[in-house]
Design an enzyme around this catalytic site. Structure first.
Site, PDB file in Angstrom:
ATOM      1  N   SER A 263       0.816  -1.208   0.000  1.00  0.00           N
ATOM      2  CA  SER A 263       0.000   0.000   0.000  1.00  0.00           C
ATOM      3  C   SER A 263       0.858   1.270   0.000  1.00  0.00           C
ATOM      4  O   SER A 263       1.702   1.409  -0.860  1.00  0.00           O
ATOM      5  CB  SER A 263      -0.939  -0.062   1.197  1.00  0.00           C
ATOM      6  OG  SER A 263      -2.059   0.703   0.929  1.00  0.00           O
ATOM      7  N   HIS A 404      -7.668  -5.619  -0.139  1.00  0.00           N
ATOM      8  CA  HIS A 404      -6.432  -4.870   0.064  1.00  0.00           C
ATOM      9  C   HIS A 404      -5.727  -5.386   1.323  1.00  0.00           C
ATOM     10  O   HIS A 404      -6.183  -5.127   2.441  1.00  0.00           O
ATOM     11  CB  HIS A 404      -6.845  -3.396   0.238  1.00  0.00           C
ATOM     12  CG  HIS A 404      -5.711  -2.447   0.355  1.00  0.00           C
ATOM     13  ND1 HIS A 404      -4.934  -2.086  -0.719  1.00  0.00           N
ATOM     14  CD2 HIS A 404      -5.221  -1.758   1.428  1.00  0.00           C
ATOM     15  CE1 HIS A 404      -4.031  -1.206  -0.318  1.00  0.00           C
ATOM     16  NE2 HIS A 404      -4.173  -0.998   0.980  1.00  0.00           N
TER      17      HIS A 404
HETATM   18  C1  GTR Z   1      -5.365   4.571   1.676  1.00  0.00           C
HETATM   19  C2  GTR Z   1      -4.729   5.384   0.575  1.00  0.00           C
HETATM   20  C3  GTR Z   1      -4.041   4.458  -0.365  1.00  0.00           C
HETATM   21  C4  GTR Z   1      -3.183   3.447   0.344  1.00  0.00           C
HETATM   22  C5  GTR Z   1      -3.744   2.989   1.655  1.00  0.00           C
HETATM   23  C6  GTR Z   1      -2.785   2.338   2.626  1.00  0.00           C
HETATM   24  O1  GTR Z   1      -6.141   5.269   2.515  1.00  0.00           O
HETATM   25  O2  GTR Z   1      -5.736   6.104  -0.058  1.00  0.00           O
HETATM   26  O3  GTR Z   1      -3.311   5.197  -1.328  1.00  0.00           O
HETATM   27  O4  GTR Z   1      -1.907   3.912   0.481  1.00  0.00           O
HETATM   28  O5  GTR Z   1      -4.298   4.010   2.383  1.00  0.00           O
HETATM   29  O6  GTR Z   1      -1.620   2.688   2.708  1.00  0.00           O
HETATM   30  O7  GTR Z   1      -3.246   1.469   3.355  1.00  0.00           O
END
Ligand code: GTR
Length: 423
Positions: A263, A404
């Site tokens: 991420s 995710h």
């Molecule tokens: C989210 C962000 C993403 C990603 C994520 C993370 O809120 O919008 O770009 O980086 O966090 O790091 O878990």
């Protein structure tokens, strides 16, 4: 007074609604705008790049400078000093399969310093194992239940389910992220694992007074200049300084270090790999916007959304491209291309639409032209692979089922691929 408060509340609600409306993410493929993929092998002046020498001498530097000055921000100056101190070590960790070492790394500049701790597990009975190196989100002690991992004393985000309410790491959070870090599987695969807590370098909040940036300020300065580093560059820099430590430790094979991140920390691993060619391989797990995915597709999270939510991640110069992606002379596939010819793995998750899996895939595909110049095989097809069926060449890609996150499936693929490509 009462009126004033209700006005403030009203205005905040309007502001939230307005910003949400303004920056609504698109999830409809038919609404992806028409855009040109910039050619990584044609210079900003339209000159064709025909050889690896031209790539290194002409194209790579101009692309790197663009990302450095206009996306992530550059490091203002060299540091004054770097120190390492082993603060804990044992030959008996992870069911006696690994050794453990915790090393304090101190960066000094202008009579100020900042320290962070790298936690290292190495497989026993193997001299010089290749090693995965990564930043982590909640402290080294969260990656494994090992009671000897030192609790961070840096700022941590308040997280109810981890019992953190005052920005201080608690025993209760030990081992709470083990599902993302299958240490034993990694060790069994013949690899080492090293990790640092990103909050020890720069706490993840829009405040430039509490992290490494502060060491470099001139008198009265409160934040970096517009083309200077945001947090992602700071975290990536700490990964490089960790590699400096690896070079001093005879037990570690610093030449086979694979930088990994998930991420926002996947964005970080990509930028670290692009900035420091000592990293032998790079893995981006669900890195999305500002990471592997193409910005110009405007699918899921966009430059506007990310800079609005996390203004500290990038340099201020990146704001120029808010709702203005077509003005970008590059796209993120050219960040990936900066890693060539070193092995690169881009991974997505099917339910992680926010990160735009298709944009991540296409980015790996378009970066492959540069790998081909080096006679390395990339991702040749423009058609996404079937879910859970990885493509593994020097450039690798997979999309797996699920959300995710980092899963065992992801790690199994990384281990398999690294065994083959990190020589
Ligand atoms: C989210 C962000 C993403 C990603 C994520 C993370 O809120 O919008 O770009 O980086 O966090 O790091 O878990």
């Amino acid at each position: 007074m009462k009126y004033l408060f209700s006005t403030i509340i009203y205005l905040s609600v309007v502001q939230i609604v307005f910003s949400q409306k303004k920056y609504n993410p698109n999830y409809d493929e038919s609404k992806v705008p028409q855009f040109n993929i910039t050619n990584p092998l044609v210079t900003f002046d339209g000159e064709k790049i025909n050889s690896t020498a031209e790539w290194y001498q002409i194209r790579r530097p101009e692309l790197y400078t663009f990302f450095e000055e206009s996306v992530y921000g550059k490091i203002p100056e060299k540091i004054d000093e770097l120190n390492f101190e082993t603060i804990e070590q044992s030959e008996y960790a992870i069911n006696n399969k690994a050794s453990r070492k915790q090393v304090k790394i101190t960066i000094s500049k202008n009579n100020k310093s900042i320290s962070y701790t790298v936690l290292i597990y190495l497989p026993k009975g193997k001299t010089k194992a290749p090693i995965f190196l990564s930043t982590n989100f909640r402290g080294n002690h969260t990656i494994n239940a090992d009671p000897n991992i030192i609790l961070t004393d840096a700022w941590v985000p308040n997280t109810k389910e981890l019992g953190i309410t005052d920005h201080k790491a608690q025993e209760s959070s030990r081992g709470t992220r083990t599902h993302r870090w299958p240490v034993e599987k990694i060790i069994d695969g013949g690899f080492g694992l090293a990790t640092i807590y990103y909050g020890e370098i720069d706490p993840d909040k829009n405040d430039f007074t509490d992290g490494i940036h502060n060491l470099f300020y001139r008198e009265g300065q409160k934040k970096p200049k517009p083309n200077e580093w945001g947090s992602i560059t700071a975290w990536a820099f700490a990964l490089s300084k960790t590699l400096d430590y690896f070079e001093t430790d005879p037990a570690i094979d610093e030449k086979r270090t694979i930088v990994f991140g998930h991420s926002r920390l996947g964005k970080t691993s990509l930028w670290a790999g692009a900035s420091d060619d000592r990293f032998a391989g790079v893995i981006s797990n669900d890195s999305g916007c500002g990471g592997a995915t193409l910005s110009k597709r405007k699918f899921g999270e966009t430059i506007a959304i990310i800079n609005n939510a996390f203004p500290h991640w990038f340099s201020d110069t990146f704001n120029k491209y808010i709702e203005n992606e077509s003005a970008l002379p590059v796209d993120q596939h050219e960040l990936l291309a900066l890693i060539a010819p070193r092995p690169l793995y881009v991974a997505s998750a099917q339910d992680d639409k926010w990160a735009d899996p298709k944009g991540e895939f296409l980015s790996a595909h378009y970066a492959s032209a540069v790998y081909n110049l080096f006679e390395k095989e990339g991702v040749s097809s423009t058609k996404m692979p079937i879910v859970n069926e990885p493509i593994q060449n020097t450039v690798a890609y997979h999309i797996r089922t699920g959300k995710h996150d980092v899963t065992d499936f992801d790690w199994e693929q990384y281990i398999k691929w690294a065994k083959k490509y990190i020589e």
